[in-house]
Design a protein around this motif. Structure first.
Motif, PDB file in Angstrom:
ATOM      1  N   ALA A  66       0.850  -1.192   0.000  1.00 27.23           N
ATOM      2  CA  ALA A  66       0.000   0.000   0.000  1.00 27.23           C
ATOM      3  C   ALA A  66       0.885   1.241   0.000  1.00 27.23           C
ATOM      4  CB  ALA A  66      -0.924   0.006   1.216  1.00 27.23           C
ATOM      5  N   GLY A  67       0.844   1.993  -1.081  1.00 26.86           N
ATOM      6  CA  GLY A  67       1.703   3.164  -1.204  1.00 26.86           C
ATOM      7  C   GLY A  67       1.051   4.405  -0.634  1.00 26.86           C
ATOM      8  N   ALA A  68       1.805   5.149   0.154  1.00 26.53           N
ATOM      9  CA  ALA A  68       1.304   6.389   0.741  1.00 26.53           C
ATOM     10  C   ALA A  68       1.610   7.567  -0.177  1.00 26.53           C
ATOM     11  CB  ALA A  68       1.945   6.628   2.107  1.00 26.53           C
ATOM     12  N   PRO A  69       0.674   8.521  -0.299  1.00 27.02           N
ATOM     13  CA  PRO A  69       0.950   9.702  -1.128  1.00 27.02           C
ATOM     14  C   PRO A  69       2.008  10.604  -0.519  1.00 27.02           C
ATOM     15  CG  PRO A  69      -1.127   9.959   0.043  1.00 27.02           C
ATOM     16  CD  PRO A  69      -0.667   8.555   0.296  1.00 27.02           C
ATOM     17  N   TRP A  70       2.186  10.473   0.811  1.00 32.47           N
ATOM     18  CA  TRP A  70       3.170  11.321   1.479  1.00 32.47           C
ATOM     19  C   TRP A  70       3.641  10.612   2.740  1.00 32.47           C
ATOM     20  CZ3 TRP A  70       5.598  15.557  -0.192  1.00 32.47           C
ATOM     21  CH2 TRP A  70       6.326  16.318   0.721  1.00 32.47           C
TER      22      TRP A  70
END
Length: 358
Positions: A66-70
């Protein structure tokens, strides 16, 4: 307790595809998909998220998917999930708040003008009583949503409001988490994270795109144009990269469509836009009347299985045949047959899958 995770996937086409191939998401991916759901109530989402938090340990969440935008802190995904759940509960508690906020009521309706002018109220209860009165002016089959925005009364006035959205049956379908730290807003709001989704769509498929743009739900129709993942090595390589680490591009797909414009000699123009994968679905046969004439022919032209090519489309487009409804093949009939065959195919595949499972 257990819960039906796939019921949180809005798209019927994606839901049955995931079920048919037996694909499994990590707890972190499940949490992101749950928060992105448009139909379940916030209470239902909280129950499912609490289940994930209590069932899995930090190192079992598979947060690398799960990639975080920041990225601002070193907190684990599970710790962020705990904060998000608490922020959602705080949002629901706004219904009992009477001080420190001003509550603004707006209405989304079919006129696309946010209904009547905004009204301001000192308590949430007052705003809710007002939308109960407004509800009687809408017919059962008429689209409308009611929004109550809770705006904190602070000296600098820089904190954003928190929206609660009710459907026409006064069912709460969306609530913004109360994240007061603006610097951590992107990191803690896990509904903005990215995960890779296996899709059933192939180039040339007519798709329906349903998404929320601000406070309004939009529905558009277009053609899926991403190349088949078995035919393009570069696309395959990127797919594996996105699959093993959620990124912004793992959820965006280009959709082509034809916008009708009577003033144009050709009848309109072709356009393209990137849309979130979870917002894509196959339209039902009854929805074909909502699809523009040119988009139907674009779907045929991009479908390698049809006898209508891009060369044919460009010929019809340049000669104004699309505008004059003078094309020599019936795209509407073709798409009706294709949707019927697709439904039969998935029905067969799912039945076989259930038999194997038994």
């Amino acid at each position: 307790m257990d819960y039906d995770f796939l019921s949180f996937v809005d798209s019927k086409a994606i839901r049955r595809h995931i079920r048919s191939i037996g694909y499994e998401f990590t707890p972190a991916e499940q949490a992101v998909i749950i928060t992105r759901n448009r139909d379940k109530t916030p209470e239902e989402k909280i129950v499912a998220l609490e289940y994930l938090f209590k069932t899995y340990a930090d190192d079992e969440f598979g947060e690398e998917m799960a990639g975080a935008p920041w990225q601002c802190t070193e907190n684990s995904f599970r710790q962020k999930l705990r904060t998000y759940i608490d922020c959602m509960k705080k949002s629901l508690s706004l219904r009992d708040v009477s001080q420190g906020y001003v509550f603004i009521k707006t209405i989304n309706d079919e006129d696309d003008d946010l209904g009547c002018p905004n009204k301001y109220f000192p308590t949430y209860r007052d705003a809710f009583e007002e939308i109960k009165k407004n509800k009687k002016f809408y017919e059962p089959d008429q689209f409308c949503e009611f929004i109550i925005s809770a705006v904190p009364l602070v000296p600098n006035g820089c904190i954003l409001g928190y929206d609660h959205i009710y459907d026409k049956n006064l069912r709460l379908i969306s609530a913004d988490p109360v994240i007061e730290d603006n610097k951590l807003r992107d990191e803690l709001n896990i509904s903005g994270y990215f995960v890779w989704i296996p899709l059933p769509f192939k180039k040339g498929d007519l798709v329906k795109v349903t998404y929320r743009d601000g406070q309004k739900v939009q529905t558009e129709y277009g053609v899926f144009t991403e190349p088949d993942d078995e035919r393009l090595k570069l696309f395959n390589d990127n797919l594996e990269q996105y699959r093993h680490k959620g990124s912004r591009y793992s959820m965006l797909y280009p959709i082509e469509s034809f916008s009708e414009e009577d003033a144009e000699l050709t009848g309109g123009y072709l356009n393209s836009g990137d849309y979130q994968s979870l917002d894509l679905d196959y339209p039902e046969i009854g929805e074909l009347d909502n699809v523009t004439y040119g988009t139907k022919y674009l779907a045929m032209a991009l479908d390698d299985d049809s006898d209508y090519s891009m060369k044919d489309l460009l010929y019809d487009y340049s000669w104004g045949n699309i505008k004059n409804r003078d094309c020599y093949v019936d795209a509407d009939k073709y798409l009706r047959l294709k949707i019927t065959e697709l439904n039969e195919l998935y029905r067969t595949v799912l039945n076989m899958h259930e038999d194997v499972s038994d």
